[in-house]
Design a protein around this motif. Structure first.
Motif, PDB file in Angstrom:
ATOM      1  N   ASP A 163      -3.481  19.509  -3.188  1.00 38.79           N
ATOM      2  CA  ASP A 163      -3.627  20.845  -3.783  1.00 38.79           C
ATOM      3  C   ASP A 163      -3.831  21.912  -2.710  1.00 38.79           C
ATOM      4  OD1 ASP A 163      -3.570  21.225  -6.781  1.00 38.79           O
ATOM      5  OD2 ASP A 163      -4.732  19.387  -6.672  1.00 38.79           O
ATOM      6  N   ARG A 188       7.875  14.460   4.838  1.00 38.18           N
ATOM      7  CA  ARG A 188       7.544  15.752   4.255  1.00 38.18           C
ATOM      8  C   ARG A 188       7.459  16.800   5.353  1.00 38.18           C
ATOM      9  NH1 ARG A 188       2.210  14.949   1.516  1.00 38.18           N
ATOM     10  NH2 ARG A 188       2.276  13.009   2.687  1.00 38.18           N
ATOM     11  N   HIS A 189       7.787  18.019   5.014  1.00 35.04           N
ATOM     12  CA  HIS A 189       7.746  19.149   5.952  1.00 35.04           C
ATOM     13  C   HIS A 189       8.687  18.951   7.148  1.00 35.04           C
ATOM     14  CE1 HIS A 189       4.242  19.847   3.541  1.00 35.04           C
ATOM     15  NE2 HIS A 189       3.504  18.961   4.148  1.00 35.04           N
ATOM     16  N   ASN A 201       0.349  22.348   6.907  1.00 37.72           N
ATOM     17  CA  ASN A 201       1.146  21.144   6.624  1.00 37.72           C
ATOM     18  C   ASN A 201       0.748  19.990   7.547  1.00 37.72           C
ATOM     19  OD1 ASN A 201       2.467  22.733   4.806  1.00 37.72           O
ATOM     20  ND2 ASN A 201       4.345  22.964   6.005  1.00 37.72           N
ATOM     21  N   LEU A 203      -7.454  12.603  -1.150  1.00 32.77           N
ATOM     22  CA  LEU A 203      -5.990  12.618  -1.188  1.00 32.77           C
ATOM     23  C   LEU A 203      -5.478  13.686  -2.158  1.00 32.77           C
ATOM     24  CD1 LEU A 203      -5.176   8.792  -1.047  1.00 32.77           C
ATOM     25  CD2 LEU A 203      -4.465  10.512   0.629  1.00 32.77           C
ATOM     26  N   LYS A 204      -6.127  13.779  -3.307  1.00 33.28           N
ATOM     27  CA  LYS A 204      -5.697  14.782  -4.290  1.00 33.28           C
ATOM     28  C   LYS A 204      -6.055  16.188  -3.796  1.00 33.28           C
ATOM     29  CE  LYS A 204      -6.467  11.583  -8.081  1.00 33.28           C
ATOM     30  NZ  LYS A 204      -5.127  11.061  -8.293  1.00 33.28           N
ATOM     31  N   THR A 228      -4.997   6.736   4.375  1.00 36.31           N
ATOM     32  CA  THR A 228      -4.244   5.490   4.193  1.00 36.31           C
ATOM     33  C   THR A 228      -4.769   4.419   5.157  1.00 36.31           C
ATOM     34  OG1 THR A 228      -2.328   6.871   3.702  1.00 36.31           O
ATOM     35  CG2 THR A 228      -1.901   4.536   4.027  1.00 36.31           C
ATOM     36  N   MET A 257      -9.731   8.715  -2.776  1.00 36.33           N
ATOM     37  CA  MET A 257      -8.772   9.180  -3.785  1.00 36.33           C
ATOM     38  C   MET A 257      -8.957  10.683  -4.042  1.00 36.33           C
ATOM     39  SD  MET A 257      -7.141   6.435  -4.313  1.00 36.33           S
ATOM     40  CE  MET A 257      -6.134   6.406  -5.779  1.00 36.33           C
ATOM     41  N   ARG A 310      11.390  25.417  -9.273  1.00 35.89           N
ATOM     42  CA  ARG A 310      10.246  24.607  -8.819  1.00 35.89           C
ATOM     43  C   ARG A 310      10.443  23.128  -9.142  1.00 35.89           C
ATOM     44  NH1 ARG A 310       5.673  27.988  -7.723  1.00 35.89           N
ATOM     45  NH2 ARG A 310       6.673  29.544  -6.409  1.00 35.89           N
ATOM     46  N   VAL A 354       6.816   9.274   7.158  1.00 32.38           N
ATOM     47  CA  VAL A 354       6.511  10.482   6.399  1.00 32.38           C
ATOM     48  C   VAL A 354       7.533  11.546   6.783  1.00 32.38           C
ATOM     49  CG1 VAL A 354       4.807  12.270   5.949  1.00 32.38           C
ATOM     50  CG2 VAL A 354       4.057   9.934   6.359  1.00 32.38           C
ATOM     51  N   ASP A 406      -3.827  12.686   5.290  1.00 26.24           N
ATOM     52  CA  ASP A 406      -3.173  11.675   4.447  1.00 26.24           C
ATOM     53  C   ASP A 406      -3.115  10.340   5.196  1.00 26.24           C
ATOM     54  OD1 ASP A 406      -0.806  10.161   3.313  1.00 26.24           O
ATOM     55  OD2 ASP A 406      -0.877  11.830   1.905  1.00 26.24           O
ATOM     56  N   GLN A 407      -2.703  10.408   6.454  1.00 22.49           N
ATOM     57  CA  GLN A 407      -2.613   9.179   7.252  1.00 22.49           C
ATOM     58  C   GLN A 407      -3.993   8.576   7.514  1.00 22.49           C
ATOM     59  OE1 GLN A 407      -0.179  10.463  10.525  1.00 22.49           O
ATOM     60  NE2 GLN A 407       1.723  10.086   9.417  1.00 22.49           N
ATOM     61  N   MET A 416       0.821   4.302  -2.631  1.00 17.92           N
ATOM     62  CA  MET A 416       0.646   5.695  -2.201  1.00 17.92           C
ATOM     63  C   MET A 416       1.826   6.552  -2.678  1.00 17.92           C
ATOM     64  SD  MET A 416      -2.249   5.442  -0.762  1.00 17.92           S
ATOM     65  CE  MET A 416      -2.703   6.808   0.277  1.00 17.92           C
ATOM     66  N   GLU A 426      -2.625  21.942   0.254  1.00 19.20           N
ATOM     67  CA  GLU A 426      -1.330  22.222   0.882  1.00 19.20           C
ATOM     68  C   GLU A 426      -0.502  23.171   0.014  1.00 19.20           C
ATOM     69  OE1 GLU A 426       2.800  21.971   1.763  1.00 19.20           O
ATOM     70  OE2 GLU A 426       2.039  20.729   0.130  1.00 19.20           O
ATOM     71  N   ARG A 427      -0.559  22.968  -1.305  1.00 15.24           N
ATOM     72  CA  ARG A 427       0.183  23.854  -2.216  1.00 15.24           C
ATOM     73  C   ARG A 427      -0.433  25.245  -2.232  1.00 15.24           C
ATOM     74  NH1 ARG A 427       3.335  19.820  -5.019  1.00 15.24           N
ATOM     75  NH2 ARG A 427       3.651  18.483  -3.228  1.00 15.24           N
ATOM     76  N   LEU A 457       0.842  -1.200   0.000  1.00  9.64           N
ATOM     77  CA  LEU A 457       0.000   0.000   0.000  1.00  9.64           C
ATOM     78  C   LEU A 457       0.876   1.249   0.000  1.00  9.64           C
ATOM     79  CD1 LEU A 457      -2.730   1.393   0.104  1.00  9.64           C
ATOM     80  CD2 LEU A 457      -2.812   1.004   2.568  1.00  9.64           C
ATOM     81  N   GLU A 479      -2.367  18.350   6.378  1.00 11.69           N
ATOM     82  CA  GLU A 479      -2.170  17.481   5.212  1.00 11.69           C
ATOM     83  C   GLU A 479      -1.656  16.109   5.652  1.00 11.69           C
ATOM     84  OE1 GLU A 479       1.121  17.790   2.699  1.00 11.69           O
ATOM     85  OE2 GLU A 479       0.206  16.492   1.193  1.00 11.69           O
ATOM     86  N   LEU A 480      -0.639  16.126   6.529  1.00  5.53           N
ATOM     87  CA  LEU A 480      -0.060  14.854   6.978  1.00  5.53           C
ATOM     88  C   LEU A 480      -1.108  14.020   7.710  1.00  5.53           C
ATOM     89  CD1 LEU A 480       3.473  15.958   8.261  1.00  5.53           C
ATOM     90  CD2 LEU A 480       2.845  14.986   6.050  1.00  5.53           C
ATOM     91  N   LEU A 491       1.421   7.207  -6.380  1.00  8.97           N
ATOM     92  CA  LEU A 491       0.381   8.216  -6.664  1.00  8.97           C
ATOM     93  C   LEU A 491       0.923   9.627  -6.461  1.00  8.97           C
ATOM     94  CD1 LEU A 491      -2.764   6.516  -5.074  1.00  8.97           C
ATOM     95  CD2 LEU A 491      -2.483   7.142  -7.485  1.00  8.97           C
ATOM     96  N   LYS A 492       1.685   9.821  -5.392  1.00 12.84           N
ATOM     97  CA  LYS A 492       2.263  11.145  -5.145  1.00 12.84           C
ATOM     98  C   LYS A 492       3.350  11.463  -6.176  1.00 12.84           C
ATOM     99  CE  LYS A 492       1.492  10.684  -0.209  1.00 12.84           C
ATOM    100  NZ  LYS A 492       0.207  11.356  -0.050  1.00 12.84           N
ATOM    101  N   ARG A 520       3.428  17.726 -12.746  1.00  9.25           N
ATOM    102  CA  ARG A 520       3.677  19.156 -12.565  1.00  9.25           C
ATOM    103  C   ARG A 520       5.051  19.548 -13.108  1.00  9.25           C
ATOM    104  NH1 ARG A 520      -0.683  20.281  -8.855  1.00  9.25           N
ATOM    105  NH2 ARG A 520      -2.170  18.864  -9.801  1.00  9.25           N
ATOM    106  N   GLU A 537       1.551  28.809  -1.508  1.00  6.38           N
ATOM    107  CA  GLU A 537       1.449  30.048  -2.297  1.00  6.38           C
ATOM    108  C   GLU A 537       1.016  31.206  -1.395  1.00  6.38           C
ATOM    109  OE1 GLU A 537       2.576  30.151  -5.241  1.00  6.38           O
ATOM    110  OE2 GLU A 537       2.302  28.202  -6.186  1.00  6.38           O
TER     111      GLU A 537
END
Lengths: 236, 236
Positions: B98, A223-224, B62, B93-94, B73, B90, A201, A221, B69-70, A90, B100-101, A86, B65-66, A93-94, A101, B105
């Protein structure tokens, strides 16, 4: 492959499906690497035909993303993967979201080749090219790290991003100085600046990709996280 | 809720888990909406304290998001969702990727408030503020569409992005003209330009969010589709 212990599945068909989706990620990554290389070539040689080709080819990148996304969803629904399987899905997918992008940024970079520059401006493009080669190497290395699920290689890419950021800042300063000296060049030089930003970027996204590798292999994880935490987790 | 037929699950705990994750997405979205609003306020009032707060708060984005996400999952691993449940996970998750991005910004936009501008430059900021309000409305509307899984509302947001793009182009031209007239202002105005670009990107991401809603409700991937195809699929 043995490293990833993919052979442990009872169903050999499951193995094949996972293997196939991994191969597709590599194919998508290879296409994007070539796209970035072509975009830089197009700028260096003022080759507008090659630039148009890069812009067109971005549709293929998008198609790959949709296809691999569907493959992953199908595997989740059909195979109900757990634990490291899994995690791999995951991570993939990321990965493809970031790769797509990177494709978008590459398309934007290629557009610079559609402009014409005088010889003083051509000199400015040399530094953009250097930044592009640097980022291209990061992309190559992180895809290689993905193929081998190599945490140390992923860490190296992760650290490289700081150098890319410094290179980007130096180019930005240089381009701004040029614009101050020759204000009429602003609209044209702005496009070079956007391209430099796109390259920066792409560097960020390569860093993301390296984090997904660490996530898959270590199950953590990162990230961040700070650079220190990340390194500690990756090597634990 | 009834609209989403979430009550069909045999396990009421599964219902609760899905409900909770949806609520968390709304909380994350609400935080980001506030962040964007605060970033614009900080620029309008040259409020560097508020800007610092926005920059700090991005860490909370952030964290969301984490966490989400968990949660997703864990649901996949434990509940092995299929069909529309899997599609919802799904889509979530997407969506959080976005969101988070968008947070990133917003943090970049807030940094403009740390600069000081003269009165002529302040006038330029009015247009940035207008673009920001426009994009903020898009974000609000798409989060609202997500809460209700409303395809028509999602389509409206999707179309709005074209207007945001035009507004962004007009601001870009205006800022470049100003830089040509006053080259010494270039470094400062560049920051305003980056912010305008960030706002334009947030618009793009709101468009992505609307596509995930259509994907969940209609079961059709509409990313990278033309506006006509998207509208046809969404209304089929």
């Amino acid at each position: 492959m043995d490293k990833l212990n993919l052979s442990k599945h009872i169903s050999s068909q499951f193995n094949e499906e996972i293997e196939q989706v991994r191969n597709h990620v590599m194919a998508m990554g290879g296409l994007i690497e070539r796209q970035l290389f072509d975009a830089l070539e197009a700028i260096a040689n003022s080759d507008s035909e090659l630039a148009q080709q890069v812009i067109q080819n971005d549709l293929k990148v998008n198609d790959w993303e949709l296809q691999i996304d569907q493959e992953c969803t199908r595997i989740i629904a059909k195979r109900q993967p757990a634990a490291s399987d899994l995690r791999l899905i995951m991570a993939i997918l990321k990965t493809i979201a970031d790769l797509e992008r990177i494709g978008d940024e590459t398309r934007r970079i290629a557009k610079v080749a559609l402009e014409s520059f005088n010889s003083a401006q051509q000199d400015l493009l040399v530094n953009l090219d250097n930044l592009g080669r640097h980022v291209g190497q990061m992309l190559h290395d992180v895809l290689d790290a993905f193929a081998r699920m190599d945490v140390e290689a992923a860490l190296t890419v992760h650290k490289e991003d700081k150098k890319v950021d410094r290179e980007y800042e130096s180019i930005t300063r240089q381009l701004m100085t040029y614009m101050i000296e020759d204000p009429r060049s602003i609209p044209k030089i702005m496009n070079v600046l956007w391209s430099a930003r796109s390259l920066e970027r792409i560097g960020d996204r390569c860093k993301n990709l390296s984090e997904y590798i660490i996530f898959f292999v270590k199950g953590k994880v990162v990230r961040h996280s700070s650079e220190e935490t990340l390194e500690k987790e990756a090597r634990s």
